[in-house]
Design an enzyme around this catalytic site. Structure first.
Site, PDB file in Angstrom:
ATOM      1  N   SER A  58     -15.348 -16.551  21.044  1.00  0.00           N
ATOM      2  CA  SER A  58     -13.943 -16.415  20.559  1.00  0.00           C
ATOM      3  C   SER A  58     -13.764 -15.608  19.269  1.00  0.00           C
ATOM      4  O   SER A  58     -12.463 -15.369  19.164  1.00  0.00           O
ATOM      5  CB  SER A  58     -13.274 -17.763  20.570  1.00  0.00           C
ATOM      6  OG  SER A  58     -13.803 -18.548  19.778  1.00  0.00           O
ATOM      7  N   LYS A 136     -11.470 -20.779  13.836  1.00  0.00           N
ATOM      8  CA  LYS A 136     -10.529 -19.731  14.191  1.00  0.00           C
ATOM      9  C   LYS A 136     -10.145 -19.162  13.035  1.00  0.00           C
ATOM     10  O   LYS A 136     -10.428 -19.518  11.937  1.00  0.00           O
ATOM     11  CB  LYS A 136      -9.475 -20.446  15.208  1.00  0.00           C
ATOM     12  CG  LYS A 136      -9.825 -21.146  16.172  1.00  0.00           C
ATOM     13  CD  LYS A 136     -10.172 -20.381  17.576  1.00  0.00           C
ATOM     14  CE  LYS A 136     -10.458 -21.308  18.806  1.00  0.00           C
ATOM     15  NZ  LYS A 136     -11.426 -20.359  19.765  1.00  0.00           N
TER      16      LYS A 136
END
Length: 253
Positions: A58, A136
């Site tokens: 990701s 993230k």
């Protein structure tokens, strides 16, 4: 030899004897050294930082990870969190809020003794914590409104487009046409981030289940600042990828 010389000699011999008695064999000192090292390690993990492993793709290409491969090992520091909250562009590790954890499976053994040993070593940073830790990039902070997209397909914060050089892969964008909403496309929002929360997204936009995937929950996809474990600052393994992790503020570039 005079009496005074004999007395001085006996005094020196006595002092040497005392010094000799104070010296312990290494095997007796080793347990003390181990305890000291363990305490220092526990304090470092609790208050300074700890390593984490990247489990997915990701955050490609900033951070490498995938199923069955050797993911990047990163160092996550906690020190700056004592005087400031994460800001736009920071890469952070955080514990997923409740709605993010539906697919999480414990990494601990089913055997009580083994699980206890794993929990013990986790306290010293030798075993990962048993929680859904995610990594993230912070895109917007409390009080800001985030959405996508402008005419060029860029993410907007408070109506201003972001410059995001770290994004290499994203959903297709067709200017002047109707574009799909996430997860099949880029479009989402607007979402106003509550105070004390963060809006986070992966750098690998079309392979990241981030804030966009949870806009329907009670937090509208945002992450409480209290859930943040620290800021990722360095890739420590493998040797070919060792180096700093850049914090690039997309709102000021």
């Amino acid at each position: 030899m005079s009496g005074s010389d004999e007395g001085a000699g006996r005094g020196r011999a006595k002092r040497r004897g005392k010094k000799a008695k104070k010296q312990r064999p290494f095997w007796q000192e080793l347990p003390i050294l181990i305890v000291i090292a363990a305490v220092i390690a526990a304090l470092m993990v609790s208050f300074v930082g700890r390593p984490y492993v990247i489990p997915s793709q990701s955050m490609e290409p900033t951070l490498h990870g995938c199923a069955g491969c050797t993911g990047d090992r990163i160092y996550v520091q906690k020190l700056t969190s004592y005087w400031s909250d994460p800001g736009p562009g920071d890469v952070v590790v955080f514990v997923g809020p409740p709605s993010w954890n539906t697919r999480y499976q414990s990494i601990r053994s089913d055997k009580t003794v083994v699980r206890g040993v794993q929990n013990f070593f986790s306290f010293f940073g030798l075993v990962p914590p048993d929680e859904n830790d995610l990594v993230k990039r912070v895109i917007a902070v409390g009080g800001q409104t985030v959405q996508c997209c402008d005419a060029e397909g860029r993410v907007l914060v408070d109506g201003k487009p972001l410059d995001e050089p770290y994004v290499k892969n994203d959903y297709r964008w067709i200017p002047g046409q109707q574009n799909a909403t996430y997860p099949a496309g880029r479009v989402f929002g607007p979402v106003k981030v509550p105070e004390g929360h963060l809006w986070v997204m992966g750098d690998n936009r079309d392979q990241s289940a981030d804030s966009r995937a949870h806009v329907g929950d009670e937090l509208q996809g945002t992450v409480p600042v209290d859930n943040v474990r620290g800021k990722a600052v360095f890739k420590i393994w493998p040797p070919s990828r060792i180096g700093p992790i850049k914090s690039e503020n997309p709102q000021t570039n």
